[in-house]
Design a protein around this motif. Structure first.
Motif, PDB file in Angstrom:
ATOM      1  N   ILE A  26       0.853  -1.190   0.000  1.00  0.00           N
ATOM      2  CA  ILE A  26       0.000   0.000   0.000  1.00  0.00           C
ATOM      3  C   ILE A  26       0.882   1.231   0.000  1.00  0.00           C
ATOM      4  O   ILE A  26       1.820   1.339   0.795  1.00  0.00           O
ATOM      5  CB  ILE A  26      -0.937   0.001   1.220  1.00  0.00           C
ATOM      6  N   MET A  27       0.610   2.155  -0.910  1.00  0.00           N
ATOM      7  CA  MET A  27       1.339   3.416  -0.993  1.00  0.00           C
ATOM      8  C   MET A  27       0.356   4.574  -0.902  1.00  0.00           C
ATOM      9  O   MET A  27      -0.826   4.429  -1.248  1.00  0.00           O
ATOM     10  CB  MET A  27       2.113   3.512  -2.320  1.00  0.00           C
ATOM     11  N   THR A  28       0.828   5.719  -0.448  1.00  0.00           N
ATOM     12  CA  THR A  28      -0.018   6.912  -0.385  1.00  0.00           C
ATOM     13  C   THR A  28       0.669   8.075  -1.079  1.00  0.00           C
ATOM     14  O   THR A  28       1.905   8.159  -1.129  1.00  0.00           O
ATOM     15  CB  THR A  28      -0.320   7.314   1.076  1.00  0.00           C
ATOM     16  N   LYS A  42      -4.092  10.355  -1.030  1.00  0.00           N
ATOM     17  CA  LYS A  42      -4.736   9.244  -1.722  1.00  0.00           C
ATOM     18  C   LYS A  42      -3.981   7.952  -1.431  1.00  0.00           C
ATOM     19  O   LYS A  42      -2.757   7.946  -1.350  1.00  0.00           O
ATOM     20  CB  LYS A  42      -4.788   9.491  -3.231  1.00  0.00           C
ATOM     21  N   THR A  43      -4.730   6.867  -1.291  1.00  0.00           N
ATOM     22  CA  THR A  43      -4.141   5.569  -0.969  1.00  0.00           C
ATOM     23  C   THR A  43      -4.287   4.637  -2.159  1.00  0.00           C
ATOM     24  O   THR A  43      -5.340   4.607  -2.810  1.00  0.00           O
ATOM     25  CB  THR A  43      -4.827   4.954   0.264  1.00  0.00           C
ATOM     26  N   TYR A  44      -3.231   3.887  -2.445  1.00  0.00           N
ATOM     27  CA  TYR A  44      -3.216   2.992  -3.597  1.00  0.00           C
ATOM     28  C   TYR A  44      -2.761   1.603  -3.188  1.00  0.00           C
ATOM     29  O   TYR A  44      -1.844   1.448  -2.374  1.00  0.00           O
ATOM     30  CB  TYR A  44      -2.264   3.508  -4.686  1.00  0.00           C
ATOM     31  N   LEU A  45      -3.396   0.606  -3.759  1.00  0.00           N
ATOM     32  CA  LEU A  45      -2.918  -0.761  -3.682  1.00  0.00           C
ATOM     33  C   LEU A  45      -2.043  -0.999  -4.908  1.00  0.00           C
ATOM     34  O   LEU A  45      -2.476  -0.744  -6.038  1.00  0.00           O
ATOM     35  CB  LEU A  45      -4.100  -1.736  -3.682  1.00  0.00           C
ATOM     36  N   VAL A  46      -0.818  -1.486  -4.703  1.00  0.00           N
ATOM     37  CA  VAL A  46       0.119  -1.733  -5.799  1.00  0.00           C
ATOM     38  C   VAL A  46       0.456  -3.216  -5.789  1.00  0.00           C
ATOM     39  O   VAL A  46       0.864  -3.757  -4.761  1.00  0.00           O
ATOM     40  CB  VAL A  46       1.396  -0.882  -5.645  1.00  0.00           C
ATOM     41  N   MET A  47       0.275  -3.888  -6.937  1.00  0.00           N
ATOM     42  CA  MET A  47       0.419  -5.346  -6.978  1.00  0.00           C
ATOM     43  C   MET A  47       1.268  -5.790  -8.157  1.00  0.00           C
ATOM     44  O   MET A  47       1.024  -5.400  -9.306  1.00  0.00           O
ATOM     45  CB  MET A  47      -0.960  -6.014  -7.066  1.00  0.00           C
ATOM     46  N   ALA A  48       2.295  -6.604  -7.876  1.00  0.00           N
ATOM     47  CA  ALA A  48       3.125  -7.202  -8.913  1.00  0.00           C
ATOM     48  C   ALA A  48       2.492  -8.508  -9.379  1.00  0.00           C
ATOM     49  O   ALA A  48       1.819  -9.200  -8.612  1.00  0.00           O
ATOM     50  CB  ALA A  48       4.528  -7.462  -8.376  1.00  0.00           C
TER      51      ALA A  48
END
Length: 372
Positions: A281-283, A287-293
């Protein structure tokens, strides 16, 4: 005299607080010795430099006191080209004989911990700081451990003849005083989520999981979560999980009680023929984002706002192979990312396979260009 007494009292209070904190995270079950770690398939950091190692081959979680507690506000940038070659050289072997299993950033020191397996499965551990790679001994360490209840037998296999024990721990995280573990059990509904208080006790909370897999067009109870994280959505804590082929599913943490069978809410189908590898999870700018490889897709980014406003659940098959439905996501300009973690508030660190087949470990300069 009053000032002297005051300073003494303050110092005593701080010392007692530190002692209590140390005891609370490093209790009597910690010992010094050489644990029989058969594999390191997952890494996650807890409090006070405690590193959790998920050992699927022995279905055991080890809590290792790294004693790496020096605080660094901003980590040095990382750019190590051909890290697989450099690690193989340190081990006296060739890159094709090793596999990087996972990375985890110590939130205190900002050092990257990297789990590696020889081709025969022997685990080794390294720290990476800047361009320096150093081995971490797994002998004569301070540690505690807990064996998972109801793990698949060492010789158990699925209908394709593949060993099930290796999926006893598919991912792990630490949050709110607990180690959370996804994987398989030996129960009828084998997809399982475990929650174990830390310091470890004999009590293991275990819930079986069920999801609707839109790409497969069916409900499933035997496929393990591949990667997960936890987050608060609309004021409620959730397990956010992804499975092979690639549904994104929400489970309210309050529902994952001991002995329960929980149906998740499938909020997105991100395309079949793909396996999620890692998520963080990054902000940025509130704003908050889910980041997925992913194994066969670029890195995905999901704005949490889209998750919060999606109220439905996918319960019917997607129209065709590789189709996507549900919560919107964005493909980022990053491909062949195998592992990633949050380096600090603005940067990520990742293991990425280049077009020539070599592996690089590098950190983003800033999150701005990634999170536009």
């Amino acid at each position: 005299m009053k000032k002297t007494c005051l300073f003494f009292a303050f110092g005593l209070a701080v010392a007692l607080l530190l002692a209590f904190t140390s005891r609370s995270h490093k209790s009597d079950d910690f010992v010094t010795g050489s644990p029989e770690i058969k594999s390191i398939t997952s890494l996650a950091f807890g409090p006070d430099g405690i590193l959790f190692l998920g050992d699927s081959r022995s279905a055991t979680v080890f809590a290792m006191d790294t004693k790496d507690v020096g605080t660094v506000e901003k980590a040095a940038a990382i750019e190590i080209k051909n890290i697989d070659q450099k690690i193989a050289s340190l081990l006296g072997t060739k890159p094709e004989n090793i596999a990087i299993q996972d990375i985890a950033v110590n939130p205190l020191s900002k050092k990257v911990y990297c789990a590696v397996h020889y081709s025969d499965g022997t685990p080794v551990l390294f720290t990476i700081e800047g361009d320096k790679i150093n081995p971490v001994p797994l002998k004569d360490i301070t540690y505690s451990s807990v064996a998972l209840n109801d793990a698949p037998a060492a010789d158990a296999k699925n209908k394709w003849g593949q060993p099930l024990r290796i999926s006893s721990i598919s991912d792990l995280q630490y949050a709110d005083g607990k180690v959370m573990i996804s994987g398989l059990s030996n129960q009828e509904f084998s997809s399982t989520f475990r929650s174990i208080s830390f310091p470890f006790t004999n009590k293991q909370d275990e819930a079986s999981l069920e999801i609707y897999h839109a790409a497969h067009g069916q409900y499933e109870t035997t496929s393990p979560i591949k990667t997960f994280t936890t987050a608060q959505i609309n004021g409620k804590k959730y397990l956010i999980a992804s499975y092979t082929c690639t549904p994104l599913v929400l489970f309210p943490l309050e529902d994952l009680k001991p002995g329960t069978h929980v149906k998740g809410r499938t909020v997105a189908e991100m395309g079949s023929g793909n396996q999620p590898l890692d998520m963080i999870i990054m902000t940025k700018e509130g704003k908050t984002y889910l980041v997925m490889a992913n194994s066969n897709r670029p890195v995905f980014r999901v704005n949490f706002k889209n998750i919060e406003t999606f109220e439905g659940s996918l319960t019917t098959p997607v129209a065709e192979n590789f189709a996507t439905e549900g919560v919107k996501f964005v493909s980022m300009p990053l491909t062949n990312v195998l592992q990633l973690d949050k380096l600090d508030e603005n940067r990520m660190v990742m293991v990425q396979r280049k077009t020539d087949g070599a592996l690089d470990l590098w950190s983003t300069d800033k999150a701005e260009w990634l999170l536009k």
